[in-house]
Scaffold this motif. Structure first.
Motif, mmCIF file in Angstrom:
data_model
loop_
_atom_site.group_PDB
_atom_site.id
_atom_site.type_symbol
_atom_site.label_atom_id
_atom_site.label_comp_id
_atom_site.label_asym_id
_atom_site.label_seq_id
_atom_site.Cartn_x
_atom_site.Cartn_y
_atom_site.Cartn_z
ATOM 1 N N GLY A 1 2.546 9.830 -5.660
ATOM 2 C CA GLY A 1 3.117 11.090 -5.184
ATOM 3 C C GLY A 1 3.010 11.305 -3.692
ATOM 4 O O GLY A 1 3.586 12.252 -3.148
ATOM 5 N N TYR A 2 2.284 10.449 -2.991
ATOM 6 C CA TYR A 2 2.128 10.604 -1.548
ATOM 7 C C TYR A 2 3.471 10.446 -0.828
ATOM 8 O O TYR A 2 4.236 9.526 -1.101
ATOM 9 C CB TYR A 2 1.137 9.578 -0.996
ATOM 10 C CG TYR A 2 -0.282 10.069 -1.001
ATOM 11 C CD1 TYR A 2 -0.720 10.984 -0.037
ATOM 12 C CD2 TYR A 2 -1.187 9.646 -1.967
ATOM 13 C CE1 TYR A 2 -2.028 11.454 -0.037
ATOM 14 C CE2 TYR A 2 -2.497 10.102 -1.974
ATOM 15 C CZ TYR A 2 -2.911 11.013 -1.006
ATOM 16 O OH TYR A 2 -4.203 11.478 -1.005
ATOM 17 N N GLY A 3 3.743 11.403 0.066
ATOM 18 C CA GLY A 3 4.973 11.377 0.841
ATOM 19 C C GLY A 3 6.187 11.882 0.100
ATOM 20 O O GLY A 3 7.269 12.000 0.688
ATOM 21 N N VAL A 4 6.024 12.203 -1.173
ATOM 22 C CA VAL A 4 7.130 12.698 -1.996
ATOM 23 C C VAL A 4 7.231 14.214 -1.815
ATOM 24 O O VAL A 4 6.240 14.933 -1.978
ATOM 25 C CB VAL A 4 6.915 12.346 -3.482
ATOM 26 C CG1 VAL A 4 8.040 12.926 -4.329
ATOM 27 C CG2 VAL A 4 6.803 10.839 -3.654
ATOM 28 N N GLU A 5 8.398 14.677 -1.490
ATOM 29 C CA GLU A 5 8.601 16.101 -1.226
ATOM 30 C C GLU A 5 8.197 16.947 -2.432
ATOM 31 O O GLU A 5 8.569 16.652 -3.566
ATOM 32 C CB GLU A 5 10.071 16.369 -0.868
ATOM 33 C CG GLU A 5 10.331 17.772 -0.372
ATOM 34 C CD GLU A 5 11.744 17.964 0.127
ATOM 35 O OE1 GLU A 5 12.096 19.114 0.478
ATOM 36 O OE2 GLU A 5 12.515 16.964 0.185
ATOM 37 N N GLY A 6 7.402 17.979 -2.183
ATOM 38 C CA GLY A 6 6.966 18.879 -3.242
ATOM 39 C C GLY A 6 5.682 18.471 -3.933
ATOM 40 O O GLY A 6 5.139 19.243 -4.731
ATOM 41 N N SER A 7 5.166 17.282 -3.628
ATOM 42 C CA SER A 7 3.951 16.803 -4.301
ATOM 43 C C SER A 7 2.681 17.427 -3.731
ATOM 44 O O SER A 7 1.638 17.458 -4.402
ATOM 45 C CB SER A 7 3.846 15.278 -4.189
ATOM 46 O OG SER A 7 3.562 14.899 -2.844
ATOM 47 N N GLY B 1 0.814 -1.215 0.000
ATOM 48 C CA GLY B 1 0.000 0.000 0.000
ATOM 49 C C GLY B 1 0.843 1.257 0.000
ATOM 50 O O GLY B 1 0.539 2.217 -0.715
ATOM 51 N N LEU B 2 1.901 1.273 0.778
ATOM 52 C CA LEU B 2 2.790 2.440 0.821
ATOM 53 C C LEU B 2 3.475 2.665 -0.526
ATOM 54 O O LEU B 2 3.623 3.810 -0.976
ATOM 55 C CB LEU B 2 3.835 2.259 1.920
ATOM 56 C CG LEU B 2 3.307 2.410 3.355
ATOM 57 C CD1 LEU B 2 4.366 1.979 4.365
ATOM 58 C CD2 LEU B 2 2.884 3.855 3.621
ATOM 59 N N ARG B 3 3.895 1.597 -1.168
ATOM 60 C CA ARG B 3 4.524 1.735 -2.488
ATOM 61 C C ARG B 3 3.532 2.284 -3.505
ATOM 62 O O ARG B 3 3.885 3.131 -4.345
ATOM 63 C CB ARG B 3 5.065 0.373 -2.946
ATOM 64 C CG ARG B 3 6.366 -0.023 -2.255
ATOM 65 C CD ARG B 3 6.793 -1.433 -2.590
ATOM 66 N NE ARG B 3 8.166 -1.691 -2.180
ATOM 67 C CZ ARG B 3 8.678 -2.892 -1.988
ATOM 68 N NH1 ARG B 3 7.919 -3.975 -2.178
ATOM 69 N NH2 ARG B 3 9.938 -3.043 -1.615
ATOM 70 N N GLN B 4 2.295 1.836 -3.430
ATOM 71 C CA GLN B 4 1.269 2.362 -4.327
ATOM 72 C C GLN B 4 1.069 3.862 -4.099
ATOM 73 O O GLN B 4 0.991 4.638 -5.056
ATOM 74 C CB GLN B 4 -0.048 1.613 -4.088
ATOM 75 C CG GLN B 4 -1.197 2.111 -4.968
ATOM 76 C CD GLN B 4 -2.536 1.494 -4.585
ATOM 77 O OE1 GLN B 4 -3.581 2.116 -4.770
ATOM 78 N NE2 GLN B 4 -2.518 0.274 -4.057
ATOM 79 N N LEU B 5 1.010 4.255 -2.836
ATOM 80 C CA LEU B 5 0.814 5.671 -2.518
ATOM 81 C C LEU B 5 2.016 6.510 -2.944
ATOM 82 O O LEU B 5 1.850 7.641 -3.432
ATOM 83 C CB LEU B 5 0.552 5.824 -1.023
ATOM 84 C CG LEU B 5 -0.764 5.228 -0.518
ATOM 85 C CD1 LEU B 5 -0.847 5.319 0.996
ATOM 86 C CD2 LEU B 5 -1.977 5.930 -1.160
ATOM 87 N N ASN B 6 3.224 5.975 -2.770
ATOM 88 C CA ASN B 6 4.413 6.690 -3.228
ATOM 89 C C ASN B 6 4.386 6.908 -4.733
ATOM 90 O O ASN B 6 4.755 7.984 -5.237
ATOM 91 C CB ASN B 6 5.683 5.919 -2.852
ATOM 92 C CG ASN B 6 6.135 6.132 -1.415
ATOM 93 O OD1 ASN B 6 7.092 5.505 -0.958
ATOM 94 N ND2 ASN B 6 5.463 7.002 -0.673
#
Length: 319
Positions: free
Chosen positions: A161-167, A153-158
């Motif tokens: 763009g989730y958790g990615v700086e500037g997103s 789930g975390l990889r899908q969210l990443n």
């Protein structure tokens, strides 16, 4: 299940009053695809409590009467509710920050394959449970296979763009202790999470929130059955810090249960300690513009869980 409520009274917890409302927290129901041992909601796959369409409309009507900064949607697994997406959309349309209290594994459940994309499209802030960065610890607390599904789930969210700086897409993780202990320092533990999840799985996130386990419902029953309840309460009370009182979540939040009744916080909701006026429980449909500002908050011994050590709230440590 052993009831903790009788053990929480009488209480010498200090009296505190409400400030101006900032956050409306909505519990859509207790159905969940997991059954975690630390769960203060006692949620699980067999629970059937679910907010009605009429009550959802009452929530939206309240938001029209009383705009708030944040709409915090929780459960159970709130995404399993048929009105979850409409509530999130309507909250965003009204200008509120919308929070989804997500258990991560829901992203892999049939019928929820597009959930991540929906949350990203709406700019919903995700606060996701991940009580440890070690597989064995997570599966012990939350069930076999939960860690692997959480990483997926975390990889899908990443990727979204989730958790990615500037997103602009915030992804916060939540740590709960494995047993009757206080959380470690939030800042240091966040560094450990970043190193472990980044190096092993290539995962990034916005911040880590540490939350103290409350001595109520499933966790409270576990404490009683293992003879640890009194010792845990001694720990919480011994670590009390008066400076945390100013930042506890109940000062500017109300919690609404699946039936629409109003509480000072999610923990009081689970204990049935509703807000009352003229000896009657308050319902979201009848709550006026004043939103109880200046009124006394209902407290008991479990409130020491929010003020112990670094403090604990829905937004993590207070100090």
């Amino acid at each position: 299940m052993l009831d903790s409520l009788p053990l929480l009274f009488p209480s010498d917890f200090p009296a505190i009053d409400r400030r101006r409302l900032q956050t409306l927290q909505i519990n859509l129901g207790y159905r969940c695809n997991q059954s975690c041992i630390h769960c203060h909601v006692d949620a699980g796959p067999k629970r059937s409590e679910s907010m009605s369409e009429e009550t959802v409309e009452a929530v939206l009507a309240f938001l029209d009467r009383q705009p708030v900064r944040t709409l915090d949607i929780t459960g159970g697994a709130p995404e399993m509710h048929p009105e979850f997406r409409r509530l999130a959309r309507e909250g965003r349309r009204r200008g509120a920050e919308v929070i989804d209290r997500c258990n991560l594994t829901i992203l892999s459940e049939p019928g929820h394959e597009d959930l991540g994309a929906f949350l990203a499209e709406q700019g919903v802030r995700i606060i996701a449970s991940l009580p440890c960065y070690l597989e064995e610890n997570v599966d012990t607390q939350r069930g076999s296979g939960v860690f692997a599904a959480s990483i997926a789930g975390l990889r899908q969210l990443n990727r979204l763009g989730y958790g990615v700086e500037g997103s602009g897409l915030e992804l916060d993780l939540v740590y709960n202790p494995q047993g009757p202990t206080l959380p470690p320092a939030q800042c240091a533990l966040e560094a450990d999470y970043r190193a472990a999840l980044g190096e092993r799985y290539g995962i990034v996130f916005s911040r880590l929130l540490t939350i103290t386990n409350m001595p109520i419902k499933r966790f409270g029953s576990l404490l009683q059955s293992t003879g640890q309840f009194a010792d845990y309460m001694t720990l919480l009370k011994g670590a009390y810090r008066a400076e945390n009182l100013d930042a506890v979540m109940c000062r500017d939040l109300i919690s609404v249960d699946w039936q629409g009744f109003v509480f000072d916080c999610d923990f009081n909701q689970m204990l049935g300690l509703a807000l009352e006026r003229d000896a009657r429980r308050l319902h979201i449909s009848s709550l006026g513009h004043d939103v109880l500002e200046g009124s006394r908050i209902r407290t008991a011994e479990h409130c020491y869980g929010c003020t112990a050590g670094q403090g604990s709230s829905c937004g993590g440590a207070l100090a």
